[in-house]
Design a protein around this motif. Structure first.
Motif, PDB file in Angstrom:
ATOM      1  N   VAL A 119       0.841  -1.202   0.000  1.00  0.00           N
ATOM      2  CA  VAL A 119       0.000   0.000   0.000  1.00  0.00           C
ATOM      3  C   VAL A 119       0.871   1.246   0.000  1.00  0.00           C
ATOM      4  O   VAL A 119       0.639   2.196  -0.759  1.00  0.00           O
ATOM      5  N   LYS A 120       1.906   1.259   0.831  1.00  0.00           N
ATOM      6  CA  LYS A 120       2.819   2.402   0.889  1.00  0.00           C
ATOM      7  C   LYS A 120       3.506   2.614  -0.460  1.00  0.00           C
ATOM      8  O   LYS A 120       3.620   3.741  -0.936  1.00  0.00           O
ATOM      9  N   LEU A 121       3.920   1.535  -1.099  1.00  0.00           N
ATOM     10  CA  LEU A 121       4.574   1.626  -2.403  1.00  0.00           C
ATOM     11  C   LEU A 121       3.632   2.212  -3.451  1.00  0.00           C
ATOM     12  O   LEU A 121       4.049   3.032  -4.268  1.00  0.00           O
ATOM     13  N   THR A 122       2.359   1.841  -3.415  1.00  0.00           N
ATOM     14  CA  THR A 122       1.413   2.390  -4.395  1.00  0.00           C
ATOM     15  C   THR A 122       1.259   3.890  -4.222  1.00  0.00           C
ATOM     16  O   THR A 122       1.112   4.622  -5.199  1.00  0.00           O
ATOM     17  N   LYS A 123       1.301   4.351  -3.004  1.00  0.00           N
ATOM     18  CA  LYS A 123       1.119   5.780  -2.734  1.00  0.00           C
ATOM     19  C   LYS A 123       2.381   6.586  -3.034  1.00  0.00           C
ATOM     20  O   LYS A 123       2.309   7.686  -3.569  1.00  0.00           O
ATOM     21  N   GLU A 124       3.543   6.037  -2.709  1.00  0.00           N
ATOM     22  CA  GLU A 124       4.802   6.774  -2.873  1.00  0.00           C
ATOM     23  C   GLU A 124       5.324   6.745  -4.302  1.00  0.00           C
ATOM     24  O   GLU A 124       6.018   7.671  -4.717  1.00  0.00           O
TER      25      GLU A 124
END
Length: 78
Positions: free
Chosen positions: A28-33
């Motif tokens: 999830v963090k990777l999708t946002k960053e």
């Protein structure tokens, strides 16, 4: 699996191996960053009850990712 897709004639734009203690949060963090536009994530197909109790990676990613998510159910034979 990405290699199998490419060998079958498919194209993979990018693939990631996500380290960490909580893979769902890392994805999830990777999708946002990273501005990722689409995620394909595997599922073991545990069923609704087990999925709810165990809060699976795929269900968390579907709920929280900032982009569309495709869940691919596993094949017990592979």
């Amino acid at each position: 699996k990405a290699r199998q897709v490419e060998e079958a004639g498919g194209r993979i734009a990018e693939s990631y191996v996500v380290p960490g203690d909580d893979p769902a949060d890392e994805i999830v963090k990777l999708t946002k960053e990273s501005g990722i536009g689409f995620v394909v994530v595997g599922s073991r197909g545990l069923g609704l009850l087990q999925d709810t109790v165990q809060n699976s990676v795929s269900s968390t990613v579907v709920r929280e990712a900032s982009c569309p998510v495709l869940v691919v159910h596993g094949d017990e034979r592979s």
